[in-house]
Write a protein that holds these residues in place. Structure first.
Motif, PDB file in Angstrom:
ATOM      1  N   UNK A  65       0.830  -1.207   0.000  1.00  0.00           N
ATOM      2  CA  UNK A  65       0.000   0.000   0.000  1.00  0.00           C
ATOM      3  C   UNK A  65       0.865   1.258   0.000  1.00  0.00           C
ATOM      4  N   UNK A  66       1.971   1.216   0.753  1.00  0.00           N
ATOM      5  CA  UNK A  66       2.845   2.389   0.850  1.00  0.00           C
ATOM      6  C   UNK A  66       3.458   2.774  -0.489  1.00  0.00           C
ATOM      7  N   UNK A  67       3.576   1.832  -1.423  1.00  0.00           N
ATOM      8  CA  UNK A  67       4.169   2.155  -2.725  1.00  0.00           C
ATOM      9  C   UNK A  67       3.298   3.094  -3.552  1.00  0.00           C
ATOM     10  N   UNK A  68       2.044   3.273  -3.181  1.00  0.00           N
ATOM     11  CA  UNK A  68       1.188   4.186  -3.942  1.00  0.00           C
ATOM     12  C   UNK A  68       1.695   5.618  -3.880  1.00  0.00           C
ATOM     13  N   UNK A  69       2.311   5.989  -2.768  1.00  0.00           N
ATOM     14  CA  UNK A  69       2.770   7.372  -2.604  1.00  0.00           C
ATOM     15  C   UNK A  69       3.821   7.757  -3.645  1.00  0.00           C
ATOM     16  N   UNK A  70       4.955   7.033  -3.747  1.00  0.00           N
ATOM     17  CA  UNK A  70       5.925   7.426  -4.773  1.00  0.00           C
ATOM     18  C   UNK A  70       5.387   7.309  -6.195  1.00  0.00           C
ATOM     19  N   UNK A  71       4.445   6.402  -6.416  1.00  0.00           N
ATOM     20  CA  UNK A  71       3.891   6.249  -7.763  1.00  0.00           C
ATOM     21  C   UNK A  71       3.109   7.493  -8.181  1.00  0.00           C
ATOM     22  N   UNK A  72       2.188   7.955  -7.333  1.00  0.00           N
ATOM     23  CA  UNK A  72       1.384   9.114  -7.724  1.00  0.00           C
ATOM     24  C   UNK A  72       2.224  10.395  -7.736  1.00  0.00           C
ATOM     25  N   UNK A  73       3.231  10.470  -6.870  1.00  0.00           N
ATOM     26  CA  UNK A  73       4.144  11.619  -6.913  1.00  0.00           C
ATOM     27  C   UNK A  73       4.872  11.657  -8.256  1.00  0.00           C
ATOM     28  N   UNK A  74       5.331  10.494  -8.717  1.00  0.00           N
ATOM     29  CA  UNK A  74       6.024  10.415 -10.001  1.00  0.00           C
ATOM     30  C   UNK A  74       5.097  10.768 -11.160  1.00  0.00           C
ATOM     31  N   UNK A  75       3.848  10.278 -11.122  1.00  0.00           N
ATOM     32  CA  UNK A  75       2.901  10.569 -12.192  1.00  0.00           C
ATOM     33  C   UNK A  75       2.550  12.056 -12.223  1.00  0.00           C
ATOM     34  N   UNK A  76       2.392  12.667 -11.047  1.00  0.00           N
ATOM     35  CA  UNK A  76       2.105  14.105 -11.000  1.00  0.00           C
ATOM     36  C   UNK A  76       3.242  14.898 -11.640  1.00  0.00           C
ATOM     37  N   UNK A  77       4.466  14.473 -11.402  1.00  0.00           N
ATOM     38  CA  UNK A  77       5.624  15.163 -11.992  1.00  0.00           C
ATOM     39  C   UNK A  77       5.734  14.882 -13.490  1.00  0.00           C
ATOM     40  N   UNK A  78       5.523  13.620 -13.890  1.00  0.00           N
ATOM     41  CA  UNK A  78       5.747  13.233 -15.277  1.00  0.00           C
ATOM     42  C   UNK A  78       4.614  13.663 -16.196  1.00  0.00           C
ATOM     43  N   UNK A 157       0.272   7.131   2.434  1.00  0.00           N
ATOM     44  CA  UNK A 157       0.191   6.803   1.008  1.00  0.00           C
ATOM     45  C   UNK A 157      -1.247   6.833   0.521  1.00  0.00           C
ATOM     46  N   UNK A 158      -2.163   6.327   1.321  1.00  0.00           N
ATOM     47  CA  UNK A 158      -3.574   6.356   0.927  1.00  0.00           C
ATOM     48  C   UNK A 158      -4.067   7.795   0.815  1.00  0.00           C
ATOM     49  N   UNK A 159      -3.649   8.642   1.743  1.00  0.00           N
ATOM     50  CA  UNK A 159      -4.066  10.044   1.682  1.00  0.00           C
ATOM     51  C   UNK A 159      -3.463  10.759   0.482  1.00  0.00           C
ATOM     52  N   UNK A 160      -2.188  10.541   0.217  1.00  0.00           N
ATOM     53  CA  UNK A 160      -1.531  11.187  -0.928  1.00  0.00           C
ATOM     54  C   UNK A 160      -2.192  10.761  -2.234  1.00  0.00           C
ATOM     55  N   UNK A 161      -2.537   9.471  -2.329  1.00  0.00           N
ATOM     56  CA  UNK A 161      -3.111   8.961  -3.572  1.00  0.00           C
ATOM     57  C   UNK A 161      -4.565   9.383  -3.766  1.00  0.00           C
ATOM     58  N   UNK A 162      -5.363   9.294  -2.701  1.00  0.00           N
ATOM     59  CA  UNK A 162      -6.802   9.500  -2.848  1.00  0.00           C
ATOM     60  C   UNK A 162      -7.264  10.893  -2.462  1.00  0.00           C
ATOM     61  N   UNK A 163      -6.734  11.438  -1.366  1.00  0.00           N
ATOM     62  CA  UNK A 163      -7.134  12.777  -0.959  1.00  0.00           C
ATOM     63  C   UNK A 163      -6.219  13.846  -1.545  1.00  0.00           C
ATOM     64  N   UNK A 164      -5.109  13.438  -2.141  1.00  0.00           N
ATOM     65  CA  UNK A 164      -4.232  14.385  -2.799  1.00  0.00           C
ATOM     66  C   UNK A 164      -4.357  14.282  -4.306  1.00  0.00           C
TER      67      UNK A 164
END
Length: 370
Positions: A65-78, A157-164
């Protein structure tokens, strides 16, 4: 926050689809690797358990579940091509002091939840023990240490992915007041926080392996945290309660020895009431604190991510600029506001910022993990 100067109508759906695909791919790779590792260790994986023991299964689940955070951060940047700090708050960073304050408020909020649940249990089932007898075994202390290390990353990670990421992607849809079709009823509705709050809350709920009262329990929590994220202009409040709530519920489950049952069940109406009391208390205190501490809820016009691009001057005043604020043809744009003493910008109009997960319930304590 996601409607930068690079914004195009197709960017939000592309970003969301890309993030979902990468999350699925990463989880498939990690799941396959875990099964291979278990087989190499002489453990036969089952549908309910990869490593054949509650603690390693829990560690694996939290890490995935924690891996969702770096994934969405990377997608937001890319894909969205914006500063990754804009995922966290309107200030473009994680406001650590505010996060710590919210974490402290979450402790009495969790106590309120347990107190309400205890009172309901006492009234409806007198004589029933509130917690099951201790069954944590010799690994209980180790389990608590693992939870302290991993739950903050899982909940964040859940907050960054879903609420962010998701809320901001939904919130970026809808033409601005000065754009074409911006005055239509549809655009005005899309600019409200309602679509982002409802969509992120529903996705958060449906990603939980629960049914019945359990799903309603998660929906109450998810919608409340989505609204609070929009209201406070950042993820800190939602992260604070999410981490404390999951820590308490996981520790109760470890105490009762029910970690192996921590992904099934239908919850209870008592749990829904206790969660409602928890988030109501938490929201009331956090809203009061945000006003008292002067927490930024919107982005200053000069700092808005849509305010400038390569070779483009940053517009001055409210964003988007009102027709009366547009400089007359042939005149120079208004100079930027000078910084106030101490480096802070003078007060002025601000832009309202638009705003997978597992859910468990432990028998006896009816704790829920989000």
């Amino acid at each position: 926050m996601a409607r930068t100067w690079r914004y195009r109508w197709w960017v939000p759906p592309l970003a969301v689809v890309a993030a979902v695909l990468v999350v699925i791919l990463v989880q498939l790779v990690m799941g396959t690797a875990a099964v291979i590792l278990a087989l190499a260790s002489g453990v036969e994986s089952t549908e309910d358990s990869v490593f054949g023991a509650p603690l390693p299964d829990l560690v694996f689940q939290l890490v995935v579940i924690a891996t969702m955070a770096p994934i969405v951060v990377f997608i937001a940047w890319l894909v969205q091509r914006r500063p990754v700090g804009t995922l966290f708050s309107v200030t473009g960073r994680l406001r650590v002091r505010w996060l710590l304050c919210c974490g402290l408020v979450a402790v009495p909020a969790m106590a309120v939840s347990l107190g309400v649940l205890y009172a309901i249990t006492l009234a409806t089932s007198p004589g029933t023990p509130f917690f099951a007898p201790y069954a944590g075994g010799p690994d209980f202390a180790l389990t608590v240490v693992v939870l302290l290390l991993l739950v903050p990353f899982q909940a964040s990670a859940e907050e960054i992915a879903l609420r962010g990421f998701l809320m901001q992607s939904v919130g970026s849809v809808g033409a601005g007041p000065q754009e074409r079709r911006g005055a239509s009823a549809v655009s005005r509705f899309l600019r409200t926080p309602l679509p982002a709050v409802v969509i992120s809350g529903c996705v958060f709920t449906l990603l939980h392996d629960y049914f019945g009262w359990g799903l309603l329990d998660v929906a109450v929590f998810g919608m409340a945290m989505a609204w609070l994220t929009w209201y406070t202009g950042g993820l800190e409040a939602a992260i604070g309660l999410h981490v404390v709530h999951n820590m308490a519920a996981f520790v109760i489950s470890a105490y009762e020895g029910t970690l192996d049952q921590a992904a099934t069940g239908g919850g209870s109406w008592q749990g829904v009431i206790s969660t409602t009391a928890e988030v109501a208390f938490y929201i009331a205190v956090v809203v009061w604190l945000a006003k008292r501490m002067g927490i930024d809820r919107t982005v200053p016009a000069d700092d808005h991510p849509a305010a400038a691009g390569p070779g483009l001057p940053a517009p001055q005043g409210p964003w988007p600029p009102a027709p009366s604020a547009q400089p007359a043809p042939g005149t120079a744009p208004q100079a930027p506001h000078p910084p106030a003493p101490g480096g802070r910008r003078p007060a002025g109009p601000r832009l309202p910022a638009p705003g997978p997960t597992q859910h468990w319930s432990s028998p006896g304590g009816d704790g829920t993990y989000r």
